[in-house]
Design a protein around this motif. Structure first.
Motif, mmCIF file in Angstrom:
data_model
loop_
_atom_site.group_PDB
_atom_site.id
_atom_site.type_symbol
_atom_site.label_atom_id
_atom_site.label_comp_id
_atom_site.label_asym_id
_atom_site.label_seq_id
_atom_site.Cartn_x
_atom_site.Cartn_y
_atom_site.Cartn_z
ATOM 1 N N ASP A 1 69.752 68.140 -13.591
ATOM 2 C CA ASP A 1 68.415 67.551 -13.495
ATOM 3 C C ASP A 1 67.363 68.570 -13.069
ATOM 4 O O ASP A 1 66.172 68.353 -13.275
ATOM 5 N N LEU A 2 67.799 69.674 -12.479
ATOM 6 C CA LEU A 2 66.870 70.752 -12.106
ATOM 7 C C LEU A 2 66.603 71.691 -13.276
ATOM 8 O O LEU A 2 65.753 72.575 -13.182
ATOM 9 N N GLY A 3 67.357 71.532 -14.356
ATOM 10 C CA GLY A 3 67.209 72.425 -15.493
ATOM 11 C C GLY A 3 68.106 73.647 -15.419
ATOM 12 O O GLY A 3 67.931 74.601 -16.168
ATOM 13 N N ILE A 4 69.087 73.612 -14.502
ATOM 14 C CA ILE A 4 70.047 74.709 -14.387
ATOM 15 C C ILE A 4 71.061 74.539 -15.530
ATOM 16 O O ILE A 4 71.664 73.475 -15.665
ATOM 17 N N SER A 5 71.233 75.568 -16.326
ATOM 18 C CA SER A 5 72.175 75.452 -17.446
ATOM 19 C C SER A 5 73.611 75.368 -16.926
ATOM 20 O O SER A 5 73.917 75.821 -15.820
ATOM 21 N N ARG A 6 74.456 74.827 -17.744
ATOM 22 C CA ARG A 6 75.876 74.705 -17.396
ATOM 23 C C ARG A 6 76.474 76.077 -17.073
ATOM 24 O O ARG A 6 77.191 76.233 -16.103
ATOM 25 N N ASP A 7 76.163 77.071 -17.896
ATOM 26 C CA ASP A 7 76.728 78.411 -17.687
ATOM 27 C C ASP A 7 76.252 79.036 -16.381
ATOM 28 O O ASP A 7 77.041 79.629 -15.649
ATOM 29 N N VAL A 8 74.962 78.907 -16.090
ATOM 30 C CA VAL A 8 74.426 79.464 -14.840
ATOM 31 C C VAL A 8 75.030 78.733 -13.644
ATOM 32 O O VAL A 8 75.389 79.350 -12.647
ATOM 33 N N PHE A 9 75.167 77.416 -13.761
ATOM 34 C CA PHE A 9 75.760 76.659 -12.667
ATOM 35 C C PHE A 9 77.195 77.121 -12.415
ATOM 36 O O PHE A 9 77.580 77.390 -11.271
ATOM 37 N N HIS A 10 77.978 77.211 -13.458
ATOM 38 C CA HIS A 10 79.367 77.637 -13.318
ATOM 39 C C HIS A 10 79.440 79.031 -12.705
ATOM 40 O O HIS A 10 80.207 79.278 -11.767
ATOM 41 N N GLU A 11 78.626 79.928 -13.189
ATOM 42 C CA GLU A 11 78.606 81.291 -12.649
ATOM 43 C C GLU A 11 78.187 81.296 -11.181
ATOM 44 O O GLU A 11 78.708 82.073 -10.379
ATOM 45 N N SER A 12 77.261 80.416 -10.819
ATOM 46 C CA SER A 12 76.807 80.363 -9.424
ATOM 47 C C SER A 12 77.933 79.946 -8.484
ATOM 48 O O SER A 12 78.035 80.456 -7.368
ATOM 49 N N LEU A 13 78.777 79.029 -8.928
ATOM 50 C CA LEU A 13 79.903 78.623 -8.096
ATOM 51 C C LEU A 13 80.853 79.789 -7.844
ATOM 52 O O LEU A 13 81.435 79.911 -6.762
ATOM 53 N N LEU A 14 80.984 80.653 -8.824
ATOM 54 C CA LEU A 14 81.891 81.797 -8.698
ATOM 55 C C LEU A 14 81.290 82.966 -7.919
ATOM 56 O O LEU A 14 82.022 83.715 -7.261
ATOM 57 N N HIS A 15 79.950 83.117 -7.962
ATOM 58 C CA HIS A 15 79.352 84.333 -7.423
ATOM 59 C C HIS A 15 78.269 84.147 -6.364
ATOM 60 O O HIS A 15 77.816 85.147 -5.793
ATOM 61 N N ALA A 16 77.843 82.933 -6.085
ATOM 62 C CA ALA A 16 76.772 82.743 -5.103
ATOM 63 C C ALA A 16 77.159 83.254 -3.717
ATOM 64 O O ALA A 16 76.302 83.693 -2.956
ATOM 65 N N MET A 17 78.438 83.248 -3.394
ATOM 66 C CA MET A 17 78.873 83.713 -2.077
ATOM 67 C C MET A 17 78.589 85.202 -1.888
ATOM 68 O O MET A 17 78.600 85.699 -0.762
ATOM 69 N N GLU A 18 78.300 85.908 -2.970
ATOM 70 C CA GLU A 18 78.003 87.331 -2.889
ATOM 71 C C GLU A 18 76.559 87.601 -2.478
ATOM 72 O O GLU A 18 76.201 88.746 -2.189
ATOM 73 N N ILE A 19 75.737 86.559 -2.434
ATOM 74 C CA ILE A 19 74.326 86.700 -2.046
ATOM 75 C C ILE A 19 74.222 87.273 -0.629
ATOM 76 O O ILE A 19 73.422 88.157 -0.375
ATOM 77 N N ARG A 20 75.015 86.726 0.271
ATOM 78 C CA ARG A 20 75.048 87.186 1.664
ATOM 79 C C ARG A 20 76.478 87.152 2.165
ATOM 80 O O ARG A 20 77.282 86.344 1.727
ATOM 81 N N ASP A 21 76.762 87.993 3.114
ATOM 82 C CA ASP A 21 78.101 88.048 3.695
ATOM 83 C C ASP A 21 78.222 86.984 4.789
ATOM 84 O O ASP A 21 78.074 87.284 5.978
ATOM 85 N N ARG A 22 78.457 85.756 4.354
ATOM 86 C CA ARG A 22 78.616 84.634 5.274
ATOM 87 C C ARG A 22 79.827 83.814 4.855
ATOM 88 O O ARG A 22 80.151 83.730 3.682
ATOM 89 N N TYR A 23 80.436 83.190 5.845
ATOM 90 C CA TYR A 23 81.596 82.354 5.550
ATOM 91 C C TYR A 23 81.109 80.952 5.246
ATOM 92 O O TYR A 23 80.553 80.269 6.101
ATOM 93 N N THR A 24 81.294 80.530 4.005
ATOM 94 C CA THR A 24 80.867 79.207 3.565
ATOM 95 C C THR A 24 82.033 78.532 2.859
ATOM 96 O O THR A 24 83.099 79.119 2.681
ATOM 97 N N ILE A 25 81.804 77.322 2.401
ATOM 98 C CA ILE A 25 82.834 76.597 1.664
ATOM 99 C C ILE A 25 83.230 77.363 0.403
ATOM 100 O O ILE A 25 84.391 77.313 -0.013
ATOM 101 N N LEU A 26 82.301 78.093 -0.184
ATOM 102 C CA LEU A 26 82.638 78.890 -1.376
ATOM 103 C C LEU A 26 83.647 79.979 -1.032
ATOM 104 O O LEU A 26 84.594 80.215 -1.773
#
Length: 143
Positions: free
Chosen positions: A96-121
């Motif tokens: 609904d935000l206009g995020i494409s399926r591919d970008v969303f999938h890639e974000s799940l795999l790589h968003a944790m690389e944005i910062r060195d923090r321990y998250t659910i990812l």
């Protein structure tokens, strides 16, 4: 309630000296989407709306990783978060935000690389479930 939460998170960040107390996987996902859109010269949603939507995604990941969470950990209620966002007129799905399926999938795999923090990812990655969960969660939001 919102003002109290904002003040408390601001105080926590001030005490710690960084944004860690108020910035988890939901912010990493939102930043990933924003950076990708900027790199491609595209418009992106407002940061707050992206964070709200990514909070729904994070809640789903917490639920799927339930068995790996500490005893007594209160899992965020994905349905409640989505309903509250809907009542506020905000998107609750990355689609609904206009995020494409591919970008969303890639974000799940790589968003944790944005910062060195321990998250659910990072927990998903440590447990070897990130790729499978990224597929499942992407499918659940995009069909």
């Amino acid at each position: 309630h919102l003002m109290e939460a904002l003040v408390l998170s601001g105080l926590a960040m001030g005490l710690v000296g960084n944004s860690r107390p108020a910035s988890g996987a939901e912010h990493h996902l939102a930043h990933f989407w924003e950076v990708r859109a900027l790199a491609e010269g595209k418009e992106h949603p407002l940061h707050g709306e992206s964070v709200g939507t990514a909070t729904v995604v994070s809640a789903r990941l917490y639920s799927l990783m339930r068995e790996f969470l500490p005893a007594g950990f209160e899992i965020p209620d994905e349905g409640l978060i989505a309903r509250l966002l809907g009542r506020a007129g905000c998107a609750a799905s990355p689609r609904d935000l206009g995020i494409s399926r591919d970008v969303f999938h890639e974000s799940l795999l790589h968003a944790m690389e944005i910062r060195d923090r321990y998250t659910i990812l990072r927990l998903c990655d440590e447990r070897g479930t990130l790729c499978a969960l990224a597929e499942a969660v992407t499918g659940s939001f995009y069909g």
